[in-house]
Design a protein around this motif. Structure first.
Motif, PDB file in Angstrom:
ATOM      1  N   LEU A 248       0.401   7.332  -3.991  1.00  0.00           N
ATOM      2  CA  LEU A 248       0.548   8.029  -2.717  1.00  0.00           C
ATOM      3  C   LEU A 248      -0.478   9.155  -2.605  1.00  0.00           C
ATOM      4  N   GLY A 249      -0.789   9.519  -1.374  1.00  0.00           N
ATOM      5  CA  GLY A 249      -1.689  10.633  -1.110  1.00  0.00           C
ATOM      6  C   GLY A 249      -1.017  11.617  -0.169  1.00  0.00           C
ATOM      7  N   LEU A 250      -1.520  12.838  -0.137  1.00  0.00           N
ATOM      8  CA  LEU A 250      -0.919  13.888   0.664  1.00  0.00           C
ATOM      9  C   LEU A 250      -1.790  14.337   1.834  1.00  0.00           C
ATOM     10  N   LEU A 251      -3.005  13.852   1.886  1.00  0.00           N
ATOM     11  CA  LEU A 251      -3.932  14.299   2.919  1.00  0.00           C
ATOM     12  C   LEU A 251      -4.179  13.199   3.937  1.00  0.00           C
ATOM     13  N   ALA A 252      -4.332  13.594   5.196  1.00  0.00           N
ATOM     14  CA  ALA A 252      -4.542  12.622   6.264  1.00  0.00           C
ATOM     15  C   ALA A 252      -5.805  11.798   6.027  1.00  0.00           C
ATOM     16  N   ASN A 253      -6.850  12.420   5.474  1.00  0.00           N
ATOM     17  CA  ASN A 253      -8.102  11.675   5.295  1.00  0.00           C
ATOM     18  C   ASN A 253      -8.048  10.678   4.137  1.00  0.00           C
ATOM     19  N   GLU A 254      -6.931  10.614   3.431  1.00  0.00           N
ATOM     20  CA  GLU A 254      -6.745   9.596   2.392  1.00  0.00           C
ATOM     21  C   GLU A 254      -6.187   8.302   2.968  1.00  0.00           C
ATOM     22  N   TYR A 255      -5.822   8.326   4.241  1.00  0.00           N
ATOM     23  CA  TYR A 255      -5.193   7.171   4.881  1.00  0.00           C
ATOM     24  C   TYR A 255      -6.088   6.635   5.992  1.00  0.00           C
ATOM     25  N   PRO A 256      -6.673   5.465   5.800  1.00  0.00           N
ATOM     26  CA  PRO A 256      -7.555   4.919   6.830  1.00  0.00           C
ATOM     27  C   PRO A 256      -6.830   4.186   7.961  1.00  0.00           C
TER      28      PRO A 256
ATOM     29  N   TYR B 221       3.480   9.964  13.106  1.00  0.00           N
ATOM     30  CA  TYR B 221       2.554   8.869  12.833  1.00  0.00           C
ATOM     31  C   TYR B 221       2.816   8.278  11.455  1.00  0.00           C
ATOM     32  N   CYS B 222       2.768   6.972  11.390  1.00  0.00           N
ATOM     33  CA  CYS B 222       2.808   6.245  10.136  1.00  0.00           C
ATOM     34  C   CYS B 222       1.375   5.978   9.690  1.00  0.00           C
ATOM     35  N   ALA B 223       1.138   6.057   8.386  1.00  0.00           N
ATOM     36  CA  ALA B 223      -0.197   5.830   7.854  1.00  0.00           C
ATOM     37  C   ALA B 223      -0.121   5.010   6.576  1.00  0.00           C
ATOM     38  N   ALA B 224      -1.188   4.275   6.277  1.00  0.00           N
ATOM     39  CA  ALA B 224      -1.239   3.438   5.083  1.00  0.00           C
ATOM     40  C   ALA B 224      -2.619   3.543   4.420  1.00  0.00           C
TER      41      ALA B 224
ATOM     42  N   ALA C  38       5.842  13.174   4.661  1.00  0.00           N
ATOM     43  CA  ALA C  38       6.383  12.509   3.478  1.00  0.00           C
ATOM     44  C   ALA C  38       5.500  11.333   3.125  1.00  0.00           C
ATOM     45  N   ALA C  39       5.537  10.942   1.836  1.00  0.00           N
ATOM     46  CA  ALA C  39       4.756   9.798   1.381  1.00  0.00           C
ATOM     47  C   ALA C  39       5.551   9.028   0.339  1.00  0.00           C
ATOM     48  N   ILE C  40       5.217   7.742   0.211  1.00  0.00           N
ATOM     49  CA  ILE C  40       5.883   6.885  -0.759  1.00  0.00           C
ATOM     50  C   ILE C  40       4.843   5.981  -1.389  1.00  0.00           C
ATOM     51  N   SER C  41       4.952   5.773  -2.691  1.00  0.00           N
ATOM     52  CA  SER C  41       3.996   4.918  -3.392  1.00  0.00           C
ATOM     53  C   SER C  41       4.227   3.454  -3.033  1.00  0.00           C
ATOM     54  N   GLY C  42       3.271   2.626  -3.424  1.00  0.00           N
ATOM     55  CA  GLY C  42       3.352   1.214  -3.095  1.00  0.00           C
ATOM     56  C   GLY C  42       4.579   0.523  -3.678  1.00  0.00           C
ATOM     57  N   THR C  43       5.018   0.978  -4.836  1.00  0.00           N
ATOM     58  CA  THR C  43       6.208   0.387  -5.459  1.00  0.00           C
ATOM     59  C   THR C  43       7.500   1.010  -4.943  1.00  0.00           C
ATOM     60  N   GLY C  44       7.378   2.150  -4.273  1.00  0.00           N
ATOM     61  CA  GLY C  44       8.563   2.855  -3.803  1.00  0.00           C
ATOM     62  C   GLY C  44       9.191   3.771  -4.834  1.00  0.00           C
ATOM     63  N   VAL C  45       8.606   3.814  -6.021  1.00  0.00           N
ATOM     64  CA  VAL C  45       9.184   4.614  -7.097  1.00  0.00           C
ATOM     65  C   VAL C  45       8.952   6.107  -6.866  1.00  0.00           C
ATOM     66  N   ARG C  46       7.770   6.447  -6.381  1.00  0.00           N
ATOM     67  CA  ARG C  46       7.429   7.857  -6.184  1.00  0.00           C
ATOM     68  C   ARG C  46       7.460   8.234  -4.718  1.00  0.00           C
TER      69      ARG C  46
ATOM     70  N   PRO D  23       0.835  -1.200   0.000  1.00  0.00           N
ATOM     71  CA  PRO D  23       0.000   0.000   0.000  1.00  0.00           C
ATOM     72  C   PRO D  23       0.869   1.250   0.000  1.00  0.00           C
ATOM     73  N   ALA D  24       0.329   2.368  -0.455  1.00  0.00           N
ATOM     74  CA  ALA D  24       1.036   3.629  -0.297  1.00  0.00           C
ATOM     75  C   ALA D  24       1.130   3.939   1.202  1.00  0.00           C
ATOM     76  N   MET D  25       2.252   4.536   1.600  1.00  0.00           N
ATOM     77  CA  MET D  25       2.499   4.821   3.007  1.00  0.00           C
ATOM     78  C   MET D  25       2.920   6.276   3.159  1.00  0.00           C
ATOM     79  N   ALA D  26       2.720   6.781   4.368  1.00  0.00           N
ATOM     80  CA  ALA D  26       3.092   8.171   4.606  1.00  0.00           C
ATOM     81  C   ALA D  26       3.452   8.368   6.068  1.00  0.00           C
TER      82      ALA D  26
END
Length: 124
Positions: A104-112, A95-98, A49-57, A32-35
């Motif tokens: 990846l997302g930049l907003l807290a409400n994008e991470y459940p 805090y870590c979020a997924a 900061a955020a990182i895509s699921g593949t780690g590329v972005r 999953p994307a993580m932040a």
């Protein structure tokens, strides 16, 4: 269901470094994307900061760009935040979020899914 556990926080002097880790439950990690977000006393939670699921972005808040690096090891189900040149303004609970998406997302409400947080204190 994703379970996240942060570690690596602590007290450090200004200019020092810390590395935060976020371990995800293996069954649910599935890239999953993580932040990382942070919340200082009396302030709202903010994106770090955020990182895509593949780690590329990756994407960083302007306040940490050039000082912090987010990375992931999907084999170890872990996301890291390397923090260098720390400043007193970086003091916060981190805090870590997924989210269940590769992008990846930049907003807290994008991470459940959220960890319990780890305290980072930078002394001047």
């Amino acid at each position: 269901q994703v379970q996240l556990v942060e570690s690596g926080g602590g007290l450090v002097q200004a200019g020092g470094s810390l590395r935060l880790s976020c371990a995800a439950s293996a069954r649910s990690f599935s890239s999953p994307a993580m932040a990382w977000f942070r919340q200082a006393p009396g302030k709202e939670r903010e994106f770090v900061a955020a990182i895509s699921g593949t780690g590329v972005r990756t994407y960083y808040a302007d306040s940490v760009k050039g000082r912090f690096t987010i990375s992931r090891d999907n084999a170890e189900n872990t996301v890291y935040l390397q923090m260098n040149s720390l400043k007193p303004d970086d003091t916060a609970v981190y805090y870590c979020a997924a989210r269940s998406a590769l992008r990846l997302g930049l907003l807290a409400n994008e991470y459940p899914y959220w960890g319990q947080g780890t305290q980072v204190t930078v002394s001047s």
